[in-house]
Design an enzyme around this catalytic site. Structure first.
Site, PDB file in Angstrom:
ATOM      1  N   HIS A  77       0.419   1.195   1.636  1.00 18.44           N
ATOM      2  CA  HIS A  77      -0.952   1.614   1.997  1.00 18.44           C
ATOM      3  C   HIS A  77      -0.952   2.021   3.468  1.00 18.44           C
ATOM      4  O   HIS A  77      -1.516   1.317   4.310  1.00 18.44           O
ATOM      5  CB  HIS A  77      -1.937   0.466   1.787  1.00 18.44           C
ATOM      6  CG  HIS A  77      -2.085   0.028   0.370  1.00 18.44           C
ATOM      7  ND1 HIS A  77      -3.086   0.487  -0.445  1.00 18.44           N
ATOM      8  CD2 HIS A  77      -1.336  -0.818  -0.391  1.00 18.44           C
ATOM      9  CE1 HIS A  77      -2.965  -0.059  -1.655  1.00 18.44           C
ATOM     10  NE2 HIS A  77      -1.915  -0.859  -1.640  1.00 18.44           N
ATOM     11  N   HIS A 226      -3.100  -0.549  -9.759  1.00 18.26           N
ATOM     12  CA  HIS A 226      -3.086  -1.925  -9.266  1.00 18.26           C
ATOM     13  C   HIS A 226      -3.710  -2.745 -10.400  1.00 18.26           C
ATOM     14  O   HIS A 226      -4.840  -2.457 -10.804  1.00 18.26           O
ATOM     15  CB  HIS A 226      -3.976  -2.089  -8.039  1.00 18.26           C
ATOM     16  CG  HIS A 226      -3.377  -1.618  -6.751  1.00 18.26           C
ATOM     17  ND1 HIS A 226      -3.129  -0.309  -6.470  1.00 18.26           N
ATOM     18  CD2 HIS A 226      -2.995  -2.325  -5.638  1.00 18.26           C
ATOM     19  CE1 HIS A 226      -2.616  -0.215  -5.248  1.00 18.26           C
ATOM     20  NE2 HIS A 226      -2.521  -1.416  -4.718  1.00 18.26           N
ATOM     21  N   GLU A 229      -4.304  -8.500  -9.851  1.00 15.22           N
ATOM     22  CA  GLU A 229      -3.863  -9.136  -8.604  1.00 15.22           C
ATOM     23  C   GLU A 229      -4.698 -10.392  -8.405  1.00 15.22           C
ATOM     24  O   GLU A 229      -5.537 -10.468  -7.508  1.00 15.22           O
ATOM     25  CB  GLU A 229      -4.019  -8.146  -7.434  1.00 15.22           C
ATOM     26  CG  GLU A 229      -3.302  -8.607  -6.169  1.00 15.22           C
ATOM     27  CD  GLU A 229      -3.383  -7.585  -5.042  1.00 15.22           C
ATOM     28  OE1 GLU A 229      -3.875  -6.458  -5.268  1.00 15.22           O
ATOM     29  OE2 GLU A 229      -2.964  -7.926  -3.915  1.00 15.22           O
ATOM     30  N   ASP A 327       3.931  -2.818   0.050  1.00 13.31           N
ATOM     31  CA  ASP A 327       2.474  -2.986  -0.038  1.00 13.31           C
ATOM     32  C   ASP A 327       1.860  -2.856   1.363  1.00 13.31           C
ATOM     33  O   ASP A 327       2.216  -1.956   2.108  1.00 13.31           O
ATOM     34  CB  ASP A 327       2.115  -4.309  -0.717  1.00 13.31           C
ATOM     35  CG  ASP A 327       0.786  -4.223  -1.471  1.00 13.31           C
ATOM     36  OD1 ASP A 327       0.212  -3.125  -1.544  1.00 13.31           O
ATOM     37  OD2 ASP A 327       0.327  -5.254  -2.000  1.00 13.31           O
ATOM     38  N   ASN A 328       1.013  -3.793   1.757  1.00 17.59           N
ATOM     39  CA  ASN A 328       0.236  -3.622   2.993  1.00 17.59           C
ATOM     40  C   ASN A 328       1.019  -4.046   4.226  1.00 17.59           C
ATOM     41  O   ASN A 328       1.907  -4.884   4.153  1.00 17.59           O
ATOM     42  CB  ASN A 328      -1.047  -4.433   2.893  1.00 17.59           C
ATOM     43  CG  ASN A 328      -1.910  -3.991   1.731  1.00 17.59           C
ATOM     44  OD1 ASN A 328      -1.591  -4.253   0.580  1.00 17.59           O
ATOM     45  ND2 ASN A 328      -2.970  -3.298   2.025  1.00 17.59           N
TER      46      ASN A 328
HETATM   47 ZN   LIG Z   1      -1.276  -2.184  -3.130  1.00 16.64          ZN
END
Ligand SMILES: [Zn+2]
Length: 433
Positions: A77, A226, A229, A327-328
């Site tokens: 991201h 996604h 989660e 990911d982040n």
């Molecule tokens: Zn993600």
């Protein structure tokens, strides 16, 4: 150490069986073999088992150091990255992340802000040895009109260094506004992107998924979800995605990220889901660092009791393609990270037990995500392929994964690149409250 011109021979390098198709050699218990590589004009012209008896003149002896192909990071991201200093997660929870990021996006995500943070992220990823990267792009109105043009400019600017892919990101409830969503799908198609949504267990999930699949089919787009989660055992959207893929006869590629709740569900439920995932041809990406940070975060100051990751071993045993990714990075969903895929692999080894045996797990950060992203020749080392690889100090998994390998050498098109990481101070001007 790596010559800057012409052709050269690297001898006595350690290559992994899973990443060196075509290498006929004797591999040790860890999957490594000693090999010699010849680089010519930015390409690998030959790879062969190391032969001490025939050492070419001027060959560089690497003493058994590990060489891996450049990494492929299929779930990031970079539009969110590095906002932490101005918008931290107040309590480390998923909802805290969602709210903080949403507020920051509305208030601060101008084209310039997004572009500067994206470029910072890409410079880090490149320096760590990443060759291709897929980013999700928050596409809640009106952000899609700001971020997609930035993404297109960034992809052009980075062509040849990082192959950049974009997937739109919005909650599945956003698909209810069909007119707007269809326009978004068209915009994503125009940018040669990937159609992505976040699935939740909303009552009309099946109908909304059908619409997402219909738009993907209409525009010839691959899909990226996604899903689940959460630790909520009632979250079964991974199964719903597989079912939707099957009954829509979808032929493109589908990547599903997270799938955390699967690890909490009863065995019979899990087996049924995995059967469908395999049958539908879905690929799964686990995000171990982000999951460890957000999942099982407790409001009563007690200690987390599970790791948050999904069932990668069970998936792999069924032939489901599995990857891990960053990911982040330094945003409310994950306070840390630097798009270093060696760190991701090191953490995945510890969290997900990518060892005893290591087998073909190294493909999870290289060849497998390359296939998901339709990148031919990425994520493996072979004669005729680009001389894009990372040269480490470690000579075994225990040496490679015990240190940060900050002094690794990244070779692109046969040349060692400048590995200077961007200075955080560059972003200070964007972080003023
Ligand atoms: Zn993600």
């Amino acid at each position: 150490m790596i010559p800057t011109t012409g052709s050269y021979h690297l001898i006595n390098v350690r290559l992994h069986a899973s990443l060196s198709p075509g290498l006929a050699a004797t591999f040790n218990r860890d999957g490594f073999a000693l090999a010699d590589i010849t680089v010519d004009d930015g390409k690998i012209s030959s790879i062969a088992a190391h032969a001490a008896s025939r050492v070419p003149a001027g060959a560089i002896d690497l003493g058994g150091r590990i060489v891996l192909p450049c990494f492929v990071d299929c779930h990031t991201h970079i539009d969110k990255g590095h906002i932490w200093p101005r918008k931290p997660n107040p309590d480390g929870t998923f909802i805290g992340a969602l709210n903080a990021t949403g507020a920051d996006r509305v208030a601060r995500w101008s084209a310039d802000d997004v572009a500067r943070r994206m470029d910072f992220s890409l410079r880090s990823a490149y320096a760590h040895g990443t060759r291709a990267l897929r980013t999700h792009i928050d596409s809640v109105a009106p952000q899609e009109e700001i971020s997609w043009p930035v993404f297109e400019t960034m992809r052009e600017a980075w062509r040849g260094r990082i192959e950049l892919q974009g997937a739109c990101l919005l909650g599945i409830e956003g698909v209810r506004d069909k007119k707007w969503f269809d326009r978004l799908a068209k915009r994503v198609a125009a940018a040669k992107g990937v159609l992505g949504v976040v699935t939740y267990m909303v009552p009309d999930l099946e109908e909304l998924l059908d619409h997402v699949f219909a738009q993907a089919i209409k525009h010839g787009l691959d899909l990226d979800f996604h899903a689940d989660e959460t630790d909520d055992v009632a979250a079964i959207s991974l199964k719903k995605i597989a079912e939707a893929a099957l009954w829509n006869g979808f032929e493109g590629k589908i990547l599903v990220g997270h799938c955390c709740s699967l690890a909490r569900q009863p065995d019979l439920e899990v087996l049924d889901t995995l059967d469908k995932v395999a049958k539908a041809g879905l690929a799964i990406v686990s995000l171990p660092m982000c999951n460890l940070y957000l999942q099982d975060r407790r409001s009563d100051s007690t200690t987390p009791r599970w790791r948050g990751v999904t069932l990668l071993h069970e998936m792999r045993a069924r032939g489901i393609p599995v990857a891990v990714a960053s990911d982040n990075t330094r945003d409310p969903f994950y306070a840390y990270g630097d798009l270093d895929m060696l760190e991701v692999y090191r953490m995945a080894t510890r969290i997900l037990h990518f060892d005893h045996p290591v087998a073909d797990w190294p493909q999870a950060v290289t060849a497998t995500p390359a296939k998901v992203m339709r990148l031919d020749g990425f994520g493996a080392l072979a004669a005729g392929g680009a001389a894009d690889f990372v040269l480490f100090k470690g000579r075994s998994w225990t040496e490679l994964l015990s240190r940060p390998e900050s002094d690794r050498i990244v070779v692109r098109a046969g040349r060692a690149i400048d590995r200077q990481l961007p200075d955080y101070a560059e972003l200070d001007g964007l972080m003023v409250e």
